[in-house]
Design a protein around this motif. Structure first.
Motif: not given
Ligand code: ADP
Ligand code: MG
Length: 407
Positions: A122, A124-125, A128
């Motif tokens: 995953k 996303e982190r 970012s």
């Protein structure tokens, strides 16, 4: 976002000299306008204080065997320590960075503790964090289950983490930094004049890795290959580009690659050969023995089945277990301990006559006894005594003139 993965192995990070070299490579990539994802192994090898084996030795002498889940919690610490130490060096260098563990980075795995498979990342982190920083540092070899349990990925796990991150983040390169110049024609630790290979295909490097060239883990290659993310295997201690693993071979390199009959010589040491003969009921022997090995989760290799019996090899560490299981079936195995498997690997040997003859004469000229042999279209294997291992690898390297390859 132009992303590059840079993985640093334990041998590179074992001391401050190596860690500073690693920091230079990271800074170079930032100066080339890459967003850098650094994947680290634990620092050093057995004996070094924070290496995986050293952490394991803290519990190995205890009388209670810990559940695999807890062993994974311990093993995952080495990479976390390494990541934080690298973070301090990277910050000292004036770059912005943050550490995300396997849990933070969303590296999801199944729950096979000690040998978990990555199912999904995953991102996303990570994305970012890359937006906010030059560099994101991720401990390799670890992930998390859907139940939030920490897992480790098994041998060569940091290579696997780097490859999976490279694919998930659509990186321009997955750089595997280690203590040698790249993928070489043989292990430079035992062949003095081994040469680095400039270009190699995914299939070739995968074959070499499966046959013992531990410079990269084959699972990492298998992950990068379908996505066609190029892998570079490079030295932490030099600025060169090392070996590039790709399917996009430049025209001028094509001849070199298709012309080479043998790409490299590899080996796996510390194995035992087990022979069991039985003339009366060899069918029963064959099915019983291999069933017993499967039940004991012992992986077998070099299998030779004949009407007179069977022979095969197992890793030295499980030999006792294998013998006990065979004796329980009522057979008397003959065991040849301290053997090694030497392989000549090369996609170009398909259909070329005389390769086996060359191998046999190179070894017999050196007085090396071949205990067993086998072949496929890309590999020829021979089983020799461990004491002959170095001589055998050098003899084959010499006979295929691998010290003279031009890159
Ligand atoms: P790292 O700590 O970087 O993961 P490894 O010990 O896993 O390092 O892998 C690097 C080692 O692989 C080298 O030091 C070398 O001795 C060994 N090796 C074995 N075969 C080969 C080969 N064909 N080419 C390069 N290195 C090899
Ligand atoms: Mg390694």
């Amino acid at each position: 976002m132009k992303v590059i993965i840079q993985k640093f192995g334990g041998t590179s990070l074992k001391d401050d000299v190596g860690r500073k070299q690693a920091t230079k490579h990271i800074a170079n990539a930032v100066s080339e306008e890459y967003k850098v994802v650094v994947v680290v192994s634990a620092m050093g090898r057995k004996g070094d204080p924070y290496a995986t084996d050293s952490l394991l030795s803290l519990i190995s002498s205890r009388s209670i065997a810990l559940p695999k889940r807890e062993i994974d919690l311990l093993m995952a610490c080495g990479e976390v320590i390494s990541a934080v130490v690298m973070s301090s060096l990277v910050k000292e260098h004036g770059l912005s960075t943050t550490v995300l563990t396997g849990v933070h980075a969303g590296i999801l795995t199944n729950n096979d503790f000690g040998n978990a498979r990555i199912s999904e990342i995953k991102t996303e982190r990570i994305v970012s964090a890359l937006n906010d920083n030059d560099v994101v540092i991720i401990p390799g070899f670890q992930g998390v289950t859907s139940n939030h349990e920490t897992t480790t990925l098994g041998r060569g796990g940091s290579d696997t983490s780097a490859a999976a991150l490279g694919v998930a983040l659509d990186a321009q390169f997955i750089d595997i930094f280690t203590d040698v110049e790249g993928v070489m024609t043989a292990d430079p630790a035992i062949v003095n004049n081994a040469r680095p290979l400039k270009t190699i295909t995914y299939t070739e490097v995968c074959n070499l890795a499966y046959q013992g060239a531990k410079v990269i883990h084959p699972r990492a290659v298998e992950i990068a290959m379908p996505a066609r993310v190029p892998i570079r295997i490079r030295s932490t201690f030099s600025p060169s580009n090392g070996t590039i693993v790709t399917d996009k071979i430049e025209e001028r390199d094509k001849r070199n690659i298709t012309d080479r009959i043998v790409t490299g010589i590899t080996y796996v040491g510390n194995i035992s050969q087990i022979k069991i003969s039985e003339k009366k009921n060899s069918h029963r022997l064959q099915s019983e023995v291999f069933k017993a090995m499967a039940e004991q989760e012992i992986s077998v290799d070099f299998i030779n089945i004949s009407p007179n019996g069977v022979s095969y090899t197992v890793s030295e560490s499980v030999t006792e277990k294998a013998i006990t299981a065979i004796k329980q079936l009522g057979y008397e195995p003959v065991v040849e301990a301290e053997c090694a498997k030497v392989s000549a690997v090369g996609a170009g040997m398909t259909g070329v006559p005389g390769v086996t003859a060359k191998i046999v004469s190179a070894l017999t000229n050196e007085g090396i006894q071949i205990m067993q042999s086998a072949d496929s279209h890309t590999t020829i294997w021979v089983l020799v005594k461990q004491q002959d291992l170095n001589k055998a690898v050098n003899a084959l390297h010499e006979t295929f003139q691998l010290n003279r390859i031009s890159n």
